[in-house]
Design an enzyme around this catalytic site. Structure first.
Site, PDB file in Angstrom:
ATOM      1  N   GLU A  46      31.129  -2.735  53.572  1.00 56.35           N
ATOM      2  CA  GLU A  46      29.924  -2.696  54.400  1.00 56.35           C
ATOM      3  C   GLU A  46      30.103  -1.761  55.601  1.00 56.35           C
ATOM      4  O   GLU A  46      29.205  -0.995  55.960  1.00 56.35           O
ATOM      5  CB  GLU A  46      29.573  -4.101  54.908  1.00 56.35           C
ATOM      6  N   CYS A  78      32.344  -8.805  58.959  1.00 57.71           N
ATOM      7  CA  CYS A  78      31.375  -7.784  58.569  1.00 57.71           C
ATOM      8  C   CYS A  78      29.955  -8.166  58.972  1.00 57.71           C
ATOM      9  O   CYS A  78      29.096  -7.300  59.164  1.00 57.71           O
ATOM     10  CB  CYS A  78      31.445  -7.557  57.066  1.00 57.71           C
ATOM     11  N   ALA A 148      51.323  -4.959  22.286  1.00 59.99           N
ATOM     12  CA  ALA A 148      51.009  -3.840  21.393  1.00 59.99           C
ATOM     13  C   ALA A 148      51.642  -4.136  20.051  1.00 59.99           C
ATOM     14  O   ALA A 148      52.855  -4.342  19.953  1.00 59.99           O
ATOM     15  CB  ALA A 148      51.547  -2.531  21.967  1.00 59.99           C
ATOM     16  N   TRP A 164      57.175   4.345  19.423  1.00 56.09           N
ATOM     17  CA  TRP A 164      56.096   3.642  20.128  1.00 56.09           C
ATOM     18  C   TRP A 164      55.191   3.012  19.083  1.00 56.09           C
ATOM     19  O   TRP A 164      54.919   3.618  18.046  1.00 56.09           O
ATOM     20  CB  TRP A 164      55.300   4.596  21.021  1.00 56.09           C
ATOM     21  N   ASP A 194      64.779  -2.252  25.629  1.00 50.89           N
ATOM     22  CA  ASP A 194      64.031  -1.045  25.992  1.00 50.89           C
ATOM     23  C   ASP A 194      64.493  -0.388  27.279  1.00 50.89           C
ATOM     24  O   ASP A 194      64.154   0.771  27.525  1.00 50.89           O
ATOM     25  CB  ASP A 194      62.544  -1.370  26.112  1.00 50.89           C
ATOM     26  N   LEU A 198      59.224  -0.210  34.278  1.00 50.84           N
ATOM     27  CA  LEU A 198      58.163  -1.111  34.765  1.00 50.84           C
ATOM     28  C   LEU A 198      57.534  -0.582  36.045  1.00 50.84           C
ATOM     29  O   LEU A 198      57.252  -1.321  36.984  1.00 50.84           O
ATOM     30  CB  LEU A 198      58.686  -2.537  34.959  1.00 50.84           C
ATOM     31  N   GLU A 289      54.135  -8.276  29.950  1.00 46.40           N
ATOM     32  CA  GLU A 289      54.243  -7.223  28.940  1.00 46.40           C
ATOM     33  C   GLU A 289      55.201  -7.567  27.810  1.00 46.40           C
ATOM     34  O   GLU A 289      55.428  -6.765  26.917  1.00 46.40           O
ATOM     35  CB  GLU A 289      54.641  -5.901  29.589  1.00 46.40           C
TER      36      GLU A 289
END
Length: 367
Positions: A46, A78, A148, A164, A194, A198, A289
């Site tokens: 605002e 505000c 994934a 991947w 891996d 991160l 993850e």
């Protein structure tokens, strides 16, 4: 209001633990000021919009995606700035979810003679700030589980290879998810397999790293792991069991890790306790993850609030790869966890299912 919502989204990843907010000032059908909350501790939307409007705000209408604050926080209220601007009408999308202040800003402006309309694009505004709304009401992080997988539900091959699974477009989006998250959590098996950094890698190098949270019950992390060797303002918290050897603790701390001793539940970190503790630390959102053991444990513990499941057009064509969820599942299909699919996104050849868990966690005894 749609313009204000688009402005609010520009603050994604930079405002937590505050919400994303956008504001637009309109006078006689013409936009005379725009603004958004750009970063935590900075001026609210605002204020930025009214500053941009200047004297043109007098007699105008202010559209704002969240109820103007009426309390002193990092910045002055505000509502006082709105009154001083000469605005005569305020249109609000969503109320402030903070139980201690809900409705206070709207009520104050009405008491001062301003016309206040609420509920315009409320659903979109609430979804935009789902992490903030959850945190402010429950004092626990809003947890998003990202996985994934291949089309046959494997996140890695039988050797543990996962690089991947998905394509570059999907991986770029994951870094946006990291940008929006206060913390990112993986298990020690992912660190071993891996050796991830991160960190957040956004085009232009403007990414904000989340706090790294590593689940390591026995404190077996390699002190040379990338998560302990990052040049980053974000900390790495290694969550261990209560009885790890003092020598290991000293070594990990010397390597740059912050240790957090957590109670165990059936031999593993008590994730419910951990969410409470991370909330006390002010962590408003958490991205999980992986890997499969952590994903399964998180879902069984009922700590997951949102799912982002990426599927690549690949098949491992076997039953020896690593599944999305590790650990024991229910004996009966009727005891499976139901989810509500909100959207399906496409990233080149990959699909991402955006969904929300529904109902209670799995019955006791399945862990």
């Amino acid at each position: 209001m749609q313009m204000a919502l688009a402005l609010a989204a520009r603050g994604r990843g930079r405002t937590l633990p505050n919400p994303m907010v956008g504001a637009v000032v309109v006078r006689e059908g013409r936009v005379v000021g725009r603004g958004w909350h750009e970063y935590y501790g900075g001026p609210h939307a605002e204020v930025n919009a009214l500053d941009a409007a200047g004297d043109a705000a007098r007699g105008a209408t202010l559209y704002v995606t969240l109820e103007p604050c009426n309390h002193i926080g990092q910045t002055p209220p505000c509502t006082r700035r709105v009154l001083a601007s000469g605005v005569r009408r305020v249109v609000v999308a969503a109320p402030d979810p903070n139980p201690g202040v809900t409705g206070g800003g709207n009520a104050y402006l009405r008491a001062q003679g301003l016309a206040v309309t609420t509920g315009v694009c409320a659903a979109e505004a609430l979804r935009l700030n789902e992490a903030f709304n959850h945190f402010i009401c429950k004092q626990r992080p809003f947890v998003t589980l990202k996985c994934a997988a291949t089309l046959d539900g494997r996140i890695a091959t039988r050797t543990g290879n996962s690089q991947w699974v998905t394509g570059e477009a999907s991986r770029r989006y994951v870094h946006q998810l990291r940008q929006e998250s206060a913390g990112i959590m993986v298990g020690i098996n992912t660190v071993r397999a891996d050796n991830p950094s991160l960190t957040t890698r956004i085009a232009g190098g403007a990414g904000v790293d989340p706090t790294r949270v590593i689940l390591d019950t026995a404190l077996s992390i390699d002190t040379g792991a990338k998560v302990l060797q990052q040049t980053s303002e974000a900390a790495t918290i290694v969550v261990t069991g209560p009885d790890t050897p003092e020598g290991r603790r000293t070594a990990v701390q010397a390597a740059g890790g912050r240790l957090l001793a957590a109670p165990l539940k059936k031999g593993r970190i008590d994730l419910d306790w951990l969410m409470d503790h991370l909330g006390e630390m002010g962590m408003a959102s958490l991205l999980i993850e992986g890997g499969g053991q952590v994903a399964g444990a998180a879902l069984r513990a009922g700590i997951v609030d949102k799912l982002c499941l990426f599927y690549a057009p690949k098949l491992l064509c076997g039953d020896d790869g690593i599944p999305i969820c590790g650990g024991p599942g229910p004996a009966l299909m009727q005891d499976s966890l139901s989810v509500r699919i909100e959207k399906i996104h496409r990233f080149d050849d990959d699909l991402m299912v955006e969904a929300y868990p529904q109902g209670a966690p799995l019955p006791a005894g399945t862990d």
